[in-house]
Design a protein around this motif. Structure first.
Motif, PDB file in Angstrom:
ATOM      1  N   GLN A   1       0.847  -1.221   0.000  1.00  0.00           N
ATOM      2  CA  GLN A   1       0.000   0.000   0.000  1.00  0.00           C
ATOM      3  C   GLN A   1       0.872   1.257   0.000  1.00  0.00           C
ATOM      4  N   LEU A   2       1.967   1.205   0.753  1.00  0.00           N
ATOM      5  CA  LEU A   2       2.826   2.388   0.850  1.00  0.00           C
ATOM      6  C   LEU A   2       3.532   2.684  -0.473  1.00  0.00           C
ATOM      7  N   ARG A   3       3.730   1.622  -1.276  1.00  0.00           N
ATOM      8  CA  ARG A   3       4.364   1.813  -2.595  1.00  0.00           C
ATOM      9  C   ARG A   3       3.539   2.807  -3.415  1.00  0.00           C
ATOM     10  N   ARG A   4       2.197   2.674  -3.329  1.00  0.00           N
ATOM     11  CA  ARG A   4       1.325   3.577  -4.090  1.00  0.00           C
ATOM     12  C   ARG A   4       1.450   5.005  -3.563  1.00  0.00           C
ATOM     13  N   LEU A   5       1.568   5.138  -2.235  1.00  0.00           N
ATOM     14  CA  LEU A   5       1.710   6.468  -1.640  1.00  0.00           C
ATOM     15  C   LEU A   5       3.017   7.118  -2.109  1.00  0.00           C
ATOM     16  N   LYS A   6       4.052   6.307  -2.174  1.00  0.00           N
ATOM     17  CA  LYS A   6       5.366   6.850  -2.558  1.00  0.00           C
ATOM     18  C   LYS A   6       5.370   7.289  -4.025  1.00  0.00           C
TER      19      LYS A   6
ATOM     20  N   LEU B   1       8.938  10.850  -0.059  1.00  0.00           N
ATOM     21  CA  LEU B   1       8.581  10.114   1.165  1.00  0.00           C
ATOM     22  C   LEU B   1       9.664   9.072   1.462  1.00  0.00           C
ATOM     23  N   ILE B   2      10.099   9.005   2.731  1.00  0.00           N
ATOM     24  CA  ILE B   2      11.108   8.006   3.144  1.00  0.00           C
ATOM     25  C   ILE B   2      10.391   6.888   3.889  1.00  0.00           C
ATOM     26  N   ILE B   3      10.614   5.645   3.454  1.00  0.00           N
ATOM     27  CA  ILE B   3       9.947   4.506   4.080  1.00  0.00           C
ATOM     28  C   ILE B   3      11.009   3.588   4.688  1.00  0.00           C
ATOM     29  N   GLY B   4      10.824   3.244   5.966  1.00  0.00           N
ATOM     30  CA  GLY B   4      11.781   2.371   6.650  1.00  0.00           C
ATOM     31  C   GLY B   4      11.109   1.180   7.281  1.00  0.00           C
TER      32      GLY B   4
ATOM     33  N   VAL C   1      11.018   0.841  -0.370  1.00  0.00           N
ATOM     34  CA  VAL C   1      11.680   0.927   0.945  1.00  0.00           C
ATOM     35  C   VAL C   1      13.071   1.539   0.805  1.00  0.00           C
ATOM     36  N   ASP C   2      13.365   2.511   1.698  1.00  0.00           N
ATOM     37  CA  ASP C   2      14.655   3.203   1.661  1.00  0.00           C
ATOM     38  C   ASP C   2      15.630   2.702   2.716  1.00  0.00           C
ATOM     39  N   MET C   3      15.086   2.208   3.821  1.00  0.00           N
ATOM     40  CA  MET C   3      15.994   1.801   4.904  1.00  0.00           C
ATOM     41  C   MET C   3      15.417   0.614   5.669  1.00  0.00           C
TER      42      MET C   3
END
Ligand code: SF4
Length: 444
Positions: free
Chosen positions: A67-72, A78-81, A101-103
């Protein structure tokens, strides 16, 4: 125009240790100039603090990342960890499977969040999963004082980690693989953190660790630490979790009985009532030893409330083994049972055994266990009516602020209709009824 304050959102899965780590991460992010938000779509940094103890929460992490992939896509900055135990276990794989995902960093690295964010801002995708057993030395000595002083206080409760990791290698458990071996904090740092929390208004402290009974540092055992903590001025209640039955010692039961501040509540994971299954699980105690310790404790503390963890459908579990578990529930009469269907976890010894109990049988056993526990709990709740309980007020009812919420010493939730009460009040309450798992009462 003042620049907008950057925001962060943390989604936490799993145990109280993860809740605590999320609290620490949010403190660190606030220290770096971020503000918390409840809304992922407004966040500049989203962290998922993960749990891999069971398969279901782990699956949820990957669906959330989808789901967060769509937000990004709509907000490329947007930084996603991914933090916590799934991060530790899967490491690089997460970056490979999920481009958004960044981290990725394990539980030993949250205090490096400012440095990790800096590297991500420079365009790096960061993975940190090496083991650093000096985490507490870092947290206690290298993080500026005001971060530590903040402590983890929520309302009138403080959560203090005393150790991390586990050396037990129970056959089903990923903790020794994800959190590593046991590392204990220095007692003076633990005591300092608790005293600071009390000065800030904490009335109850929770001592946290994967296996608190194994605590040993500077010649102090868990008994010594609990003894000291229970005598801190201004502290009304002490709780601790989790304990391992093999390390539970009757002297701890004696201490609980002697110290009014140590709550009459113990979480003692059983997992199975069958000696054969306990042996396969590498629990290193028998059911007779477990029950003997419980009987001693009940003898010293007649109103002790016990809770436990149970796994149903462990490899080769027979109907007879399962019925042995039900018999223990009937004898001990726990106030709460956290029960789960077995699922193999990576790198564990049980994952090499055939997962041979059909899902249907696991489900059916789980339902029977839940049904029995509900019956026992229903009888227990009923027996509270007419009794007077000491209740620590910890909040207000969500829909009606005239109703205050609190907990008995045994950790049962209580609702009291009295607008004059405030968080941190310790009051005597006459129990007049109940609704589901909540007791209801009036001030005595
Ligand atoms: S005692 Fe066993 S179940 Fe508990 S954390 Fe250690 S290995 Fe896991």
């Amino acid at each position: 125009m003042t620049p907008a304050v950057p925001k962060f959102f943390i989604q936490t899965f799993g145990c109280q240790m993860n809740e605590h780590d999320s609290f620490r991460m949010s403190e660190i992010l606030k220290h770096c100039g971020f503000e918390a938000t409840d809304c992922p779509s407004q966040a500049d940094v989203i962290l998922i603090n993960t749990c891999s103890v069971r398969r279901n929460p782990q699956n949820k992490v990957f669906s959330l990342l989808g789901q967060l992939r769509r937000l990004k896509k709509s907000r490329p900055n947007l930084i996603i960890g991914v933090a916590g135990c799934v991060a530790q276990q899967e490491g690089e794989n997460i970056l490979r499977c999920e481009r958004a995902v960044d981290m990725v960093f394990g539980p030993d690295h949250y205090f490096r969040l400012p440095e990790i964010l800096e590297r991500v801002r420079k365009g790096e995708r960061v993975v940190l999963t090496n083991r650093t057993d000096d985490i507490y030395e870092r947290v206690d000595n290298f993080i500026p004082d005001n971060w530590l002083e903040a402590g983890h206080v929520e309302g009138c409760k403080a959560y203090v980690v005393i150790m991390k990791g586990c050396n037990n290698f129970c056959a089903f458990c990923v903790v020794p693989h994800t959190r590593g071996r046991e590392v204990c904090r220095e007692p003076q740092n633990i005591l300092r953190e608790i005293k600071t929390a009390v000065e800030k208004g904490a009335k109850e402290v929770w001592l946290l660790g994967q296996n608190v009974n194994s605590y040993r540092a500077h010649g102090m055992t868990f008994y010594n630490l609990l003894d000291e903590v229970s005598q801190i001025d201004g502290l009304l209640r002490v709780r601790f979790t989790s304990s391992h039955p093999k390390d539970w010692d009757n002297t701890l039961s004696d201490l609980m009985a002697e110290r009014p501040t140590i709550c009459n509540q113990l979480h003692l994971p059983l997992q199975s009532g069958s000696n054969r299954i306990l042996d396969l699980m590498n629990r290193r105690h028998t059911i007779e030893e477990y029950l003997e310790k419980i009987r001693y404790l009940k003898n010293r503390l007649h109103d002790i409330e016990l809770s436990t963890d149970i796994i149903v459908g462990f490899p080769t579990e027979t109907e007879e083994d399962f019925e042995a578990t039900l018999r223990v529930l009937e004898e001990v009469r726990y106030s709460q049972v956290f029960s789960f269907k077995y699922s193999p976890r990576p790198n564990t010894r049980a994952a090499e055994m055939p997962d041979d109990i059909p899902q249907k049988v696991k489900e059916e056993r789980l339902q029977r266990l839940i049904h029995l526990q509900e019956k026992i709990n229903g009888e227990q709740i009923q027996s509270y009516i007419g009794t007077v309980q000491s209740v620590l007020i910890d909040g207000s009812h969500l829909r009606d602020s005239r109703i205050k919420n609190g907990r008995t010493e045994g950790y049962r939730p209580v609702k009291i209709r009295d607008a004059g009460l405030k968080v941190g009040d310790l009051v005597n309450v006459r129990i007049t009824g109940f609704e589901n798992h909540w007791l209801e009462g009036v001030l005595q």
